[in-house]
Design an enzyme around this catalytic site. Structure first.
Site, short mmCIF file in Angstrom:
data_model
loop_
_atom_site.label_atom_id
_atom_site.label_comp_id
_atom_site.label_asym_id
_atom_site.label_seq_id
_atom_site.Cartn_x
_atom_site.Cartn_y
_atom_site.Cartn_z
N GLN A 36 -1.85 2.20 13.48
CA GLN A 36 -2.26 0.81 13.58
C GLN A 36 -1.17 -0.06 14.19
OE1 GLN A 36 -3.18 0.20 9.43
NE2 GLN A 36 -1.33 1.29 8.84
N ASP A 91 3.16 -1.75 1.38
CA ASP A 91 4.11 -2.88 1.33
C ASP A 91 4.94 -2.88 0.05
OD1 ASP A 91 2.41 -4.35 -0.71
OD2 ASP A 91 1.02 -4.34 0.97
N ASP A 142 -3.26 10.98 3.60
CA ASP A 142 -4.53 10.28 3.54
C ASP A 142 -4.96 10.19 2.06
OD1 ASP A 142 -7.14 9.44 3.63
OD2 ASP A 142 -7.84 10.99 5.02
N GLY A 143 -5.21 8.98 1.60
CA GLY A 143 -5.55 8.76 0.19
C GLY A 143 -6.86 9.41 -0.22
N ASP A 160 -5.50 -0.21 -2.92
CA ASP A 160 -4.87 -1.33 -2.22
C ASP A 160 -4.86 -1.00 -0.73
OD1 ASP A 160 -3.45 -3.63 -1.69
OD2 ASP A 160 -1.51 -2.82 -2.29
N THR A 162 -6.45 -1.15 3.41
CA THR A 162 -6.89 -2.13 4.41
C THR A 162 -8.42 -2.26 4.34
OG1 THR A 162 -6.68 -0.20 5.85
CG2 THR A 162 -5.04 -1.89 6.10
N1 SAM Z 1 -3.09 -6.42 0.57
C1 SAM Z 1 -3.78 -5.74 1.59
C2 SAM Z 1 -5.06 -6.37 2.01
O1 SAM Z 1 -5.28 -7.53 1.69
O2 SAM Z 1 -5.86 -5.73 2.71
C3 SAM Z 1 -3.64 -4.26 1.57
C4 SAM Z 1 -2.19 -3.95 1.75
S1 SAM Z 1 -1.59 -2.38 2.11
C5 SAM Z 1 -0.42 -2.80 3.35
C6 SAM Z 1 -2.84 -1.47 2.94
C7 SAM Z 1 -2.38 -0.07 3.30
O3 SAM Z 1 -3.49 0.84 3.27
C8 SAM Z 1 -1.74 0.08 4.66
O4 SAM Z 1 -0.36 0.30 4.53
C9 SAM Z 1 -2.45 1.28 5.30
O5 SAM Z 1 -1.59 2.15 6.00
C10 SAM Z 1 -3.05 1.94 4.06
N2 SAM Z 1 -4.18 2.84 4.35
C11 SAM Z 1 -5.26 2.61 5.15
N3 SAM Z 1 -6.05 3.70 5.17
C12 SAM Z 1 -5.46 4.64 4.38
C13 SAM Z 1 -5.79 5.97 4.01
N4 SAM Z 1 -6.90 6.57 4.46
N5 SAM Z 1 -4.97 6.62 3.15
C14 SAM Z 1 -3.84 6.03 2.66
N6 SAM Z 1 -3.48 4.77 3.00
C15 SAM Z 1 -4.28 4.08 3.83
#
Ligand code: SAM
Length: 289
Positions: A36, A91, A142-143, A160, A162
């Site tokens: 991203q 974060d 990957d979560g 938490d 995206t």
């Molecule tokens: N507070 C935020 C909001 O309002 O959307 C979310 C914050 S956090 C930075 C979101 C994280 O989800 C990102 O660092 C991203 O890399 C992660 N993410 C997205 N898809 C993911 C996946 N499939 N597995 C693990 N992490 C993931």
């Protein structure tokens, strides 16, 4: 100098009919990871801001509201949480709040190492050193795949991630919530950051309905988080795997007092008041009040 404005990308669920814009003081970082676009801005209204793929993730002035609600609603809904999983959360804000509790371990699984690196470097006030804590375990994975590996293990799972996109779309499917329920221990608790009630109503409703089919109790909580560009309340959906040990107000108040956490938004009163829905919303969501 010409004014610089950040225009947030339109959220997937709504057409290109309204956009929010924030005046930028300074661009601090802009780069691309394998997953991203990552940007950090200093803004006049919200202080420092983290942006992924043109969507605001957090801001300096109100991240405490988001992270305290996301974490403590779940932590206080369990009698004795010891093992916590944070999915996304690169974060470090959710981790910071989880570590205020006397837990044994907190796993953070974020797919993007670069979000963690950039956050540590340019937004150190978010994680406040949490990534170095001995109880924290960081996985770059990957979560969705990570969750499938566990059975009856975590007391708390915090989603938490995206907003729904290529990377994270799987977090919004019923199959994933079944995997989460399987990964949770008997009295496990799940919390999901679910978006804004107006702009992302269909998303909120869809998550709520899917969770209702799998979990014993599902509650919708609201808070106002201005930087997340909602013209309405931000929604956290809390789901309990079992209600046998569900803490009541008195119990939460006792634990809250005993733990004496350093919090600025969450308290036992907000735990319950944030779940009080106005009539129109309860009706639209088909929630019994
Ligand atoms: N507070 C935020 C909001 O309002 O959307 C979310 C914050 S956090 C930075 C979101 C994280 O989800 C990102 O660092 C991203 O890399 C992660 N993410 C997205 N898809 C993911 C996946 N499939 N597995 C693990 N992490 C993931």
């Amino acid at each position: 100098m010409r004014d610089q404005w950040f225009f947030e990308k339109t959220i997937p669920e709504i057409l290109d009919e309204s956009r929010t814009s924030i005046k930028i003081k300074k661009k601090i970082y802009s780069g691309k990871s394998s997953y991203q676009k990552i940007e950090v801005f200093d803004t006049l209204v919200f202080g420092r801001m983290l942006v992924l793929d043109r969507v605001v993730q957090l801001s300096q002035i109100d991240e405490f509201i988001y992270h305290e609600m996301l974490v403590h609603l779940a932590m206080f809904s369990h009698q004795n949480p010891k093992k916590v999983l944070i999915i996304g959360g690169g974060d470090g804000g959710a981790l910071r709040e989880v570590l205020k509790h006397p837990i044994e371990e907190a796993c953070v699984v974020d797919i993007d190492k670069k979000v963690i690196e950039i956050s540590k470097k340019y937004l150190p006030f978010v994680s406040k050193g949490a990534f170095k804590n001995k109880r924290a375990k960081i996985f770059i994975e990957d979560g969705i795949k990570f969750t499938k590996k566990y059975k009856n293990f975590f007391d708390i799972i915090i989603l938490d991630s995206t907003d729904p996109s290529g990377l994270s779309i799987g977090f919004f499917h019923g199959k994933f919530y079944q995997d989460v329920s399987r990964a949770l221990a008997e009295n496990g608790v799940l919390i999901i950051q679910s978006g804004c009630i107006f702009e992302q109503f269909l998303r909120v409703k869809s998550i709520y309905n899917k969770l209702k089919k799998i979990f014993f109790e599902v509650k919708i909580h609201q808070a106002c988080i201005p930087s997340l560009q909602c013209s309405s309340e931000y929604i956290f959906i809390l789901a309990l795997k079992s209600v046998s040990q569900k803490p009541n107000y008195k119990n939460i108040k006792q634990r809250y007092k005993k733990l004496n956490l350093d919090l600025e938004y969450y308290n036992p009163e907000i735990h319950f008041s944030s779940a009080v829905l106005p009539k129109y919303l309860a009706k639209k969501l088909n929630v019994n009040t």
